[in-house]
Every structure is written in structure tokens, then in C-alpha cells.
Design an enzyme around this catalytic site. Sequence first.
Site, PDB file in Angstrom:
ATOM      1  N   CYS A 177       0.811  -1.231   0.000  1.00 33.66           N
ATOM      2  CA  CYS A 177       0.000   0.000   0.000  1.00 33.66           C
ATOM      3  C   CYS A 177       0.839   1.274   0.000  1.00 33.66           C
ATOM      4  CB  CYS A 177      -0.967  -0.001   1.174  1.00 33.66           C
ATOM      5  SG  CYS A 177      -2.048  -1.420   1.172  1.00 33.66           S
ATOM      6  N   HIS A 202      -2.373   7.315   3.322  1.00 34.32           N
ATOM      7  CA  HIS A 202      -2.988   6.123   2.725  1.00 34.32           C
ATOM      8  C   HIS A 202      -4.361   5.941   3.378  1.00 34.32           C
ATOM      9  CE1 HIS A 202      -3.997   2.178   1.588  1.00 34.32           C
ATOM     10  NE2 HIS A 202      -3.502   1.545   2.641  1.00 34.32           N
ATOM     11  N   ASN A 244     -10.299   0.599   1.217  1.00 33.70           N
ATOM     12  CA  ASN A 244      -8.834   0.626   1.132  1.00 33.70           C
ATOM     13  C   ASN A 244      -8.448   0.083  -0.243  1.00 33.70           C
ATOM     14  OD1 ASN A 244      -6.122  -0.009   1.174  1.00 33.70           O
ATOM     15  ND2 ASN A 244      -6.121  -0.797   3.262  1.00 33.70           N
TER      16      ASN A 244
HETATM   17  N1  COA Z   1     -18.121  -7.048  11.908  1.00 37.72           N
HETATM   18  C1  COA Z   1     -18.450  -7.242  13.195  1.00 37.72           C
HETATM   19  N2  COA Z   1     -17.560  -7.627  14.129  1.00 37.72           N
HETATM   20  C2  COA Z   1     -16.289  -7.796  13.734  1.00 37.72           C
HETATM   21  C3  COA Z   1     -15.882  -7.613  12.408  1.00 37.72           C
HETATM   22  C4  COA Z   1     -16.857  -7.233  11.469  1.00 37.72           C
HETATM   23  N3  COA Z   1     -16.569  -7.021  10.184  1.00 37.72           N
HETATM   24  N4  COA Z   1     -14.565  -7.842  12.325  1.00 37.72           N
HETATM   25  C5  COA Z   1     -14.148  -8.168  13.541  1.00 37.72           C
HETATM   26  N5  COA Z   1     -15.190  -8.159  14.413  1.00 37.72           N
HETATM   27  C6  COA Z   1     -15.178  -8.432  15.842  1.00 37.72           C
HETATM   28  C7  COA Z   1     -14.053  -9.355  16.230  1.00 37.72           C
HETATM   29  O1  COA Z   1     -14.444 -10.709  16.069  1.00 37.72           O
HETATM   30  C8  COA Z   1     -13.867  -9.001  17.686  1.00 37.72           C
HETATM   31  O2  COA Z   1     -14.864  -9.617  18.439  1.00 37.72           O
HETATM   32  P1  COA Z   1     -14.557 -10.184  19.912  1.00 37.72           P
HETATM   33  O3  COA Z   1     -14.164  -8.974  20.723  1.00 37.72           O
HETATM   34  O4  COA Z   1     -15.857 -10.789  20.317  1.00 37.72           O
HETATM   35  O5  COA Z   1     -13.436 -11.158  19.744  1.00 37.72           O
HETATM   36  C9  COA Z   1     -14.118  -7.500  17.710  1.00 37.72           C
HETATM   37  O6  COA Z   1     -14.899  -7.219  16.532  1.00 37.72           O
HETATM   38  C10 COA Z   1     -12.867  -6.661  17.698  1.00 37.72           C
HETATM   39  O7  COA Z   1     -11.984  -7.186  16.686  1.00 37.72           O
HETATM   40  P2  COA Z   1     -10.634  -6.474  16.305  1.00 37.72           P
HETATM   41  O8  COA Z   1      -9.985  -7.234  15.195  1.00 37.72           O
HETATM   42  O9  COA Z   1      -9.842  -6.262  17.562  1.00 37.72           O
HETATM   43  O10 COA Z   1     -11.218  -5.105  15.761  1.00 37.72           O
HETATM   44  P3  COA Z   1     -10.493  -3.733  15.490  1.00 37.72           P
HETATM   45  O11 COA Z   1     -11.087  -2.679  16.280  1.00 37.72           O
HETATM   46  O12 COA Z   1      -9.003  -3.879  15.516  1.00 37.72           O
HETATM   47  O13 COA Z   1     -10.912  -3.456  13.967  1.00 37.72           O
HETATM   48  C11 COA Z   1      -9.931  -3.582  11.796  1.00 37.72           C
HETATM   49  C12 COA Z   1     -10.518  -4.351  12.958  1.00 37.72           C
HETATM   50  C13 COA Z   1      -9.449  -4.583  10.745  1.00 37.72           C
HETATM   51  C14 COA Z   1     -11.013  -2.696  11.208  1.00 37.72           C
HETATM   52  C15 COA Z   1      -8.755  -2.697  12.283  1.00 37.72           C
HETATM   53  O14 COA Z   1      -7.890  -3.471  13.096  1.00 37.72           O
HETATM   54  C16 COA Z   1      -7.951  -2.105  11.162  1.00 37.72           C
HETATM   55  O15 COA Z   1      -8.448  -1.341  10.350  1.00 37.72           O
HETATM   56  N6  COA Z   1      -6.650  -2.394  11.129  1.00 37.72           N
HETATM   57  C17 COA Z   1      -5.767  -1.890  10.108  1.00 37.72           C
HETATM   58  C18 COA Z   1      -5.923  -2.659   8.866  1.00 37.72           C
HETATM   59  C19 COA Z   1      -5.254  -1.991   7.703  1.00 37.72           C
HETATM   60  O16 COA Z   1      -5.232  -0.806   7.604  1.00 37.72           O
HETATM   61  N7  COA Z   1      -4.721  -2.776   6.794  1.00 37.72           N
HETATM   62  C20 COA Z   1      -4.144  -2.331   5.602  1.00 37.72           C
HETATM   63  C21 COA Z   1      -2.891  -1.641   5.840  1.00 37.72           C
HETATM   64  S1  COA Z   1      -2.270  -1.133   4.319  1.00 37.72           S
END
Ligand code: COA
Length: 334
Positions: free
Chosen positions: A117, A254, A284
Site C-alpha cells: 500500500c 494512505h 482501502n
Molecule cells: N463485523 C463485526 N464484528 C467484527 C468484524 C466485522 N466485520 N470484524 C471483527 N469483528 C469483531 C471481532 O471478532 C472481535 O470480536 P470479539 O471482541 O468478540 O473477539 C471485535 O470485533 C474486535 O476485533 P478487532 O480485530 O480487535 O477489531 P479492530 O477494532 O481492531 O478493527 C480492523 C478491525 C481490521 C477494522 C482494524 O484493526 C484495522 O483497520 N486495522 C488496520 C488494517 C489496515 O489498515 N490494513 C491495511 C494496511 S495497508
Amino acid sequence: MIDILSKARITAIGTYVPEKKLTNNDLEKIVDTSDDWIVQRTGMKERRIAAENEFASTLAFKAIENLVKQYEKDVSDVDLILVATTTPDYAFPTVACQIQEKFKIKQTGAMDINAACAGFTYGLHIANGLITSGLHRKVLFVATETLSKVTDYTDRTTCILFGDGAAAVLIEKDEENPSFIVSHMGSNGDGGKHLYRTNLSTTMDGQMLSASEKMVQNGREVYKWATRTLPSNMKELLLQAELQPEDINWFVPHSANLRMIESICEKSGFPFEKTLTSVEFMGNTSTVSIPLALQIGINEGKLRNGDTLLMYGFGGGLTHAGLIIKWSVDDVGR
Ligand code: COA
């Protein structure tokens, strides 16, 4: 970072996104998620998805055609085609070679780069270097992605994030009015396991990885790394350019996640209102997210010639690269 006066200017931009939209409501039918959760955690509402017969090259061709049309440009004499992509049609031939053939560009180098990215900011840094050094004079630089083709639509933490699109910029020799003020590139290979897609090998550091050919992500780790890494690196760029955050008209990070961008703004002292993003309606789009944000900024009348921008890309690798530039595309009487 080396202090060299740039001799290159970004003279034109063109973008393209596929017609098909994937909304949060559509995702609710595919995985156990909700519009509320997605908006709250990412700020995303929609993404664009390539058709079955649309590939990185197809989207790239349309972005270039839009650039040519909008800026009345001739690309037949470019002396380098540079493409940033993580989802090329083929491992080889490259998308750059497909572009050379499509536009019948006679005398040119052609290569794809993969910095995930961070590909757009990596590519701008490279193109500026090649023109400023005198090795090249006109570079067609394209970012293009069909991430939907490598997204695992059973993994709800990942599949809600990604979308498809393409963008092209033309970078030409211009000693009088160069775009590039400062730039740097960096990497943290120890975080590679947090965002990957396996290919010929399915192990890393002796550990087995998923061999599914789909993208795998530990979102939490990527989030923490990006919100920790960017603020200090942005400060370094400003220091080198002898600028303050208030001298920057637009911060263009980004567009990975709006919440992540809010956190980076808070930590680095940039008002969120002075940010250009594409994440809300495009998701993204990896290498394409920054130029899509620029295009949206132009369309909304926010981004104007003379503005100073701080762009920062980051992604799988882990990679990161940032630039401060003066926006000064050709004026075509619009
Ligand atoms: N819908 C509903 N619940 C979801 C979900 C979805 N799409 N995805 C995850 N969950 C749940 C998980 O199962 C977890 O549940 P639990 O607490 O019962 O175990 C809870 O939500 C929290 O999960 P987590 O992975 O800790 O969420 P988060 O707040 O970190 O958000 C992302 C997840 C992926 C949105 C976030 O981590 C993110 O954007 N990270 C960066 C990714 C990125 O930018 N990647 C590209 C870089 S170039």
C-alpha cells in the site's frame, strides 16, 4: 535522506474505478457484520469491485485514457512506465509492459514495483529521483489494484476493508517549477507476517503461513504499527523541509481506515479537516488510495495548484514512504 533540488513535476492525473459498488449492506449478506460496526471502526460505506473480466491492466488503461483526455497529454513519448501494484494480472509480463503495448509507446523502460500500500509514495520518490538525476525525462506512473480478487470473503475482519481502482500520473522534467520538496522511504520487515499473501513459499521465519492465495491480515497489529510509525516520520519530513504542520494545506495519508487517520492526525498535530481521503466510498484501495483522494479533492474544489501536500503511504512488508510536494498540475483551462 539526501537534500537534492528536484527537477520533476507532476503534470497530470487520471483515475478510474469500476462501476460495481459493494456497500456495507451488501457485506451484511456475506459475513456476520453490520453497517454500524463497519462505519464505527473504519468510516467506510462503499467500495468499488472489478468485474470478472477486469484486471489491474484494464483499470490502468482507463485511468491513463482519462489522464490523456483531461490534460490533453501525449503519452507516446514517455521514457519510463512505472506501475505500482500488488495485484498484477500476471507475475510476468508486468502491467507496465501491457501498458507499453496498449498505448504503442515506442522507446521506453517498463516495470512494476511492489511496495504494497506504500506503492504510490514509493513510486513518486523513485520517479522524482530518476528525472532529477537526468536518467529520465517523462515518466508515466500508474497505481492499479484489483484487491477484490485476492480478498477472502469469509474473513469478516479483512473483507470489509478492500476495494479496486486505478490512477495514473505523469511526471515530467521541469527545473523551473518542481513538485518535490522532500521525500523518504522506509521498511520494517519484521512485521511482514502481519499482512501477507503467499506465493512460491508458504513459510516465514520457519512458521507455516496460510497457503490460500488470499490476503491474510492481523488488523490490530497493522493498526498499532501505522499509528505509531507515521507521526514521528511525518515530523521528520517537516523538519527536513523546514515547515510546520500549519504550512501544509492537505495531509493525504494512505486511506486504510478513517479511525486510523483520525488517530494519526491527533498524534501529529494535523487538523483532520485538512485531510484528503478516499476511504469512505472507495474502501482501502492500496496503492490507489492516495491518488483517488487527490482526485476527489480536485473534484470537490479543495485541492488547487500551489497547495503544499504531505502524502504518506504504508502497508504490507511492512513498508512506508512519505513526501512533501507542491501541487502544480498543468492548467488546461478548466
Ligand atoms: N463485523 C463485526 N464484528 C467484527 C468484524 C466485522 N466485520 N470484524 C471483527 N469483528 C469483531 C471481532 O471478532 C472481535 O470480536 P470479539 O471482541 O468478540 O473477539 C471485535 O470485533 C474486535 O476485533 P478487532 O480485530 O480487535 O477489531 P479492530 O477494532 O481492531 O478493527 C480492523 C478491525 C481490521 C477494522 C482494524 O484493526 C484495522 O483497520 N486495522 C488496520 C488494517 C489496515 O489498515 N490494513 C491495511 C494496511 S495497508
